[in-house]
Design an enzyme around this catalytic site. Structure first.
Site, PDB file in Angstrom:
ATOM      1  CE1 TYR A 174      43.224  38.736  38.146  1.00 22.88           C
ATOM      2  CE2 TYR A 174      44.381  40.512  39.291  1.00 22.88           C
ATOM      3  CZ  TYR A 174      43.220  39.806  39.039  1.00 22.88           C
ATOM      4  OH  TYR A 174      42.049  40.166  39.658  1.00 22.88           O
TER       5      TYR A 174
ATOM      6  CB  ALA B  51      36.223  45.138  37.864  1.00 20.38           C
TER       7      ALA B  51
ATOM      8  CG  ASP C 287      21.237  44.782  28.481  1.00 16.39           C
ATOM      9  OD1 ASP C 287      20.917  43.607  28.776  1.00 16.39           O
ATOM     10  OD2 ASP C 287      20.748  45.777  29.053  1.00 16.39           O
TER      11      ASP C 287
HETATM   12  C1  DQA Z   1      39.503  38.875  36.375  1.00 13.99           C
HETATM   13  C2  DQA Z   1      38.772  38.634  37.675  1.00 13.99           C
HETATM   14  C3  DQA Z   1      37.988  39.863  38.098  1.00 13.99           C
HETATM   15  O1  DQA Z   1      37.285  39.625  39.304  1.00 13.99           O
HETATM   16  C4  DQA Z   1      38.925  41.029  38.304  1.00 13.99           C
HETATM   17  O2  DQA Z   1      38.189  42.194  38.611  1.00 13.99           O
HETATM   18  C5  DQA Z   1      39.839  41.251  37.157  1.00 13.99           C
HETATM   19  C6  DQA Z   1      40.381  40.108  36.436  1.00 13.99           C
HETATM   20  C7  DQA Z   1      40.437  37.695  35.990  1.00 13.99           C
HETATM   21  O3  DQA Z   1      40.856  37.654  34.855  1.00 13.99           O
HETATM   22  O4  DQA Z   1      40.735  36.849  36.840  1.00 13.99           O
HETATM   23  O5  DQA Z   1      40.217  42.377  36.876  1.00 13.99           O
HETATM   24  O6  DQA Z   1      38.560  39.019  35.334  1.00 13.99           O
END
Ligand code: DQA
Length: 142
Positions: A22, A75, A85
């Site tokens: 990230y 997530a 929704d």
């Molecule tokens: C996320 C990807 C998701 O799968 C993960 O649970 C995250 C971050 C991303 O920014 O790459 O928390 O949304």
């Protein structure tokens, strides 16, 4: 133009969380970069982060003052019919952003409950994804 940036669970941990996936910028730093870009292109930006699904649902329900939403549900992307929704309930025009490329990761990350109702999806460009979303929205003005 007013744009609300919503970030979901664990994104408050950016800067220390799985930096190889990230990046090393904190969410505050990313939001500062987005805000500055917004000032450049004359778009007002606001920010909301929560680890709690219901708080994100409530925020979406209360977001009628915004022209667009940029959302990284983290997530909840892969689990939350409630967030889908909520986005449908306000006819929100929104862009889905992910820092990582969710399609190159585990199978369970490859389903998004919101992609099919988004303007578009940006995934895999790190924090630049939020800036790209803002640049796109800027191109829609006038
Ligand atoms: C996320 C990807 C998701 O799968 C993960 O649970 C995250 C971050 C991303 O920014 O790459 O928390 O949304």
């Amino acid at each position: 133009m007013n744009v609300l940036f919503i970030n979901g669970p664990n994104l408050n941990m950016l800067g220390t969380r799985e930096k190889d996936v990230y990046g090393d910028l904190t969410l505050d730093k990313i939001n500062e970069l987005i805000k500055n870009k917004g000032l450049e292109v004359n778009i007002k930006t606001d920010f909301f982060q929560s680890n709690i699904e219901g708080n994100i649902v409530s925020k979406i329900q209360e977001s009628s003052e915004y022209d667009y939403i940029v959302i990284n549900p983290a997530a909840f992307t892969h689990t939350s019919i409630a967030i889908r929704d909520a986005l449908l309930s306000i006819n929100a025009k929104f862009i889905e952003v992910h820092l990582s490329n969710i399609y190159s990761r585990e199978d369970f990350r490859q389903n998004s409950y919101i992609s099919s109702i988004a303007i578009g999806v940006i995934s895999g460009f790190g924090f630049h994804g939020y800036i790209l979303a803002l640049e796109y929205l800027s191109s829609l003005k006038d």
